[in-house]
Design a protein around this motif. Structure first.
Motif, PDB file in Angstrom:
ATOM      1  N   GLY B  95     119.130  77.298  45.962  1.00  0.00           N
ATOM      2  CA  GLY B  95     118.809  76.286  46.949  1.00  0.00           C
ATOM      3  C   GLY B  95     120.036  75.470  47.315  1.00  0.00           C
ATOM      4  O   GLY B  95     121.131  75.690  46.793  1.00  0.00           O
ATOM      5  N   GLN B  96     119.860  74.519  48.189  1.00  0.00           N
ATOM      6  CA  GLN B  96     120.970  73.692  48.644  1.00  0.00           C
ATOM      7  C   GLN B  96     121.532  72.876  47.478  1.00  0.00           C
ATOM      8  O   GLN B  96     120.785  72.211  46.770  1.00  0.00           O
ATOM      9  N   GLY B  97     122.824  72.953  47.275  1.00  0.00           N
ATOM     10  CA  GLY B  97     123.449  72.238  46.171  1.00  0.00           C
ATOM     11  C   GLY B  97     123.170  72.838  44.807  1.00  0.00           C
ATOM     12  O   GLY B  97     123.494  72.239  43.782  1.00  0.00           O
ATOM     13  N   ALA B  98     122.559  74.015  44.784  1.00  0.00           N
ATOM     14  CA  ALA B  98     122.244  74.719  43.526  1.00  0.00           C
ATOM     15  C   ALA B  98     121.448  73.826  42.580  1.00  0.00           C
ATOM     16  O   ALA B  98     121.599  73.911  41.365  1.00  0.00           O
ATOM     17  N   GLN B  99     120.606  72.975  43.132  1.00  0.00           N
ATOM     18  CA  GLN B  99     119.857  72.039  42.306  1.00  0.00           C
ATOM     19  C   GLN B  99     118.433  72.491  42.020  1.00  0.00           C
ATOM     20  O   GLN B  99     117.736  71.864  41.239  1.00  0.00           O
ATOM     21  N   LYS B 100     117.997  73.562  42.673  1.00  0.00           N
ATOM     22  CA  LYS B 100     116.600  73.958  42.515  1.00  0.00           C
ATOM     23  C   LYS B 100     116.482  75.036  41.443  1.00  0.00           C
ATOM     24  O   LYS B 100     117.213  76.022  41.444  1.00  0.00           O
ATOM     25  N   LEU B 101     115.544  74.837  40.525  1.00  0.00           N
ATOM     26  CA  LEU B 101     115.215  75.837  39.515  1.00  0.00           C
ATOM     27  C   LEU B 101     113.836  76.379  39.821  1.00  0.00           C
ATOM     28  O   LEU B 101     112.883  75.611  39.952  1.00  0.00           O
ATOM     29  N   VAL B 102     113.740  77.704  39.935  1.00  0.00           N
ATOM     30  CA  VAL B 102     112.448  78.332  40.205  1.00  0.00           C
ATOM     31  C   VAL B 102     112.103  79.237  39.030  1.00  0.00           C
ATOM     32  O   VAL B 102     112.872  80.142  38.688  1.00  0.00           O
ATOM     33  N   PHE B 103     110.953  78.986  38.423  1.00  0.00           N
ATOM     34  CA  PHE B 103     110.524  79.719  37.235  1.00  0.00           C
ATOM     35  C   PHE B 103     109.563  80.840  37.613  1.00  0.00           C
ATOM     36  O   PHE B 103     108.637  80.632  38.400  1.00  0.00           O
ATOM     37  N   GLY B 104     109.755  82.003  37.016  1.00  0.00           N
ATOM     38  CA  GLY B 104     108.754  83.046  37.103  1.00  0.00           C
ATOM     39  C   GLY B 104     107.592  82.716  36.176  1.00  0.00           C
ATOM     40  O   GLY B 104     107.678  81.822  35.334  1.00  0.00           O
ATOM     41  N   GLN B 105     106.506  83.470  36.333  1.00  0.00           N
ATOM     42  CA  GLN B 105     105.310  83.171  35.528  1.00  0.00           C
ATOM     43  C   GLN B 105     105.391  83.771  34.134  1.00  0.00           C
ATOM     44  O   GLN B 105     104.567  83.473  33.276  1.00  0.00           O
ATOM     45  N   GLY B 106     106.410  84.611  33.914  1.00  0.00           N
ATOM     46  CA  GLY B 106     106.609  85.171  32.585  1.00  0.00           C
ATOM     47  C   GLY B 106     105.933  86.519  32.381  1.00  0.00           C
ATOM     48  O   GLY B 106     104.965  86.861  33.054  1.00  0.00           O
ATOM     49  N   THR B 107     106.475  87.285  31.464  1.00  0.00           N
ATOM     50  CA  THR B 107     105.877  88.533  30.978  1.00  0.00           C
ATOM     51  C   THR B 107     105.553  88.341  29.512  1.00  0.00           C
ATOM     52  O   THR B 107     106.435  87.996  28.721  1.00  0.00           O
ATOM     53  N   ARG B 108     104.301  88.588  29.158  1.00  0.00           N
ATOM     54  CA  ARG B 108     103.881  88.454  27.759  1.00  0.00           C
ATOM     55  C   ARG B 108     104.079  89.806  27.074  1.00  0.00           C
ATOM     56  O   ARG B 108     103.408  90.775  27.414  1.00  0.00           O
ATOM     57  N   LEU B 109     105.013  89.877  26.126  1.00  0.00           N
ATOM     58  CA  LEU B 109     105.329  91.112  25.414  1.00  0.00           C
ATOM     59  C   LEU B 109     104.757  91.066  24.012  1.00  0.00           C
ATOM     60  O   LEU B 109     104.971  90.090  23.281  1.00  0.00           O
ATOM     61  N   THR B 110     104.019  92.099  23.647  1.00  0.00           N
ATOM     62  CA  THR B 110     103.467  92.223  22.300  1.00  0.00           C
ATOM     63  C   THR B 110     104.014  93.491  21.661  1.00  0.00           C
ATOM     64  O   THR B 110     103.932  94.572  22.256  1.00  0.00           O
ATOM     65  N   ILE B 111     104.590  93.333  20.469  1.00  0.00           N
ATOM     66  CA  ILE B 111     105.103  94.470  19.721  1.00  0.00           C
ATOM     67  C   ILE B 111     104.135  94.747  18.582  1.00  0.00           C
ATOM     68  O   ILE B 111     103.899  93.868  17.735  1.00  0.00           O
ATOM     69  N   ASN B 112     103.584  95.934  18.549  1.00  0.00           N
ATOM     70  CA  ASN B 112     102.651  96.313  17.490  1.00  0.00           C
ATOM     71  C   ASN B 112     103.329  97.184  16.442  1.00  0.00           C
ATOM     72  O   ASN B 112     104.160  98.025  16.786  1.00  0.00           O
TER      73      ASN B 112
END
Lengths: 114, 113
Positions: B95-112
């Protein structure tokens, strides 16, 4: 000791009550942030502060207020809690611009509004 | 609109297997992209950061890639361990001035096991 601490870790409150969530940091960072996290959604910014006298609204500031009492402390208040404010709340800190601006998150406060 | 989309939403794999998580973004102008690991009940912790000029960066068994032309990033986990079970969040600064942070909703990883 943790660099970013939040109190309380869990809170149950009733609709209409005023509550305060507190954040303290020992990292010496100027910048502090409050986020909320809801299932299936990314973290969303509520308020942020770049210095003791600096307060800025994030994308979802309605219904919230903040206070930056000192460099190390940043409090989030819900003036009149409502059920859709039930969420996981995170405080974060970062160093000033010019570096990588890594954000360091606290452990979170789980809030339930009945 | 500045957005970050992650896929899959959730993933289950067996211990020892490899996996790749995806992140697509529309944030412009772009400053950097960071991958975070969030253990259950904990705050996110930074794994790696990538700037416009970087294509690949590794952190132990984690390797992140960035294609700034297609606005895509991936996080590859090699020889997964039970402790890799967590949510992985992609965050784009821009974004303008590199001030905006946009988060993804995430990936839930399960290791069995």
């Amino acid at each position: 000791d943790a660099d970013v601490t939040q109190t309380p870790r869990n809170r149950i409150t009733k609709t209409g009550k005023r509550i305060m969530l507190e954040c303290s940091q020992t990292k010496g960072h100027d910048r502090m942030y409050w986020y909320r996290q809801d299932p299936g959604l990314g973290l969303r910014l509520i308020y942020y502060s770049f210095d003791v006298k600096d307060i800025n609204k994030g994308e979802i500031s309605d219904g919230y207020s903040v206070s930056r009492q000192a460099q190390a402390k940043f409090s989030l208040s819900l003036e009149s809690a409502i059920p859709n404010q039930t969420a996981l709340y995170f405080c974060a800190t970062s160093e000033a611009a010019g570096g990588p601006e890594t954000q360091y998150f606290g452990p979170g406060t789980r809030l339930l509004v009945l | 609109k500045n957005q970050v989309e992650q896929s899959p939403q959730s993933l289950i794999i067996l211990e020892g297997k490899n996996c790749t998580l995806q992140c697509n973004y529309t944030v412009s102008p772009f400053s950097n992209l960071r991958w975070y690991k969030q253990d259950t009940g904990r705050g996110p912790v930074s794994l790696t950061i990538m700037t416009f000029s970087e294509n690949t960066k590794s952190n132990g068994r984690y390797t992140a890639t960035l294609d700034a032309d297609t606005k895509q990033s991936s996080l590859h986990i090699t020889a997964s361990q039970l402790s890799d079970s967590a949510s992985y969040i992609c965050v784009v600064r821009g974004g303008q001035g590199a001030q905006k942070l946009v988060f993804g909703q995430g990936t839930r990883l399960t290791i069995n096991p």
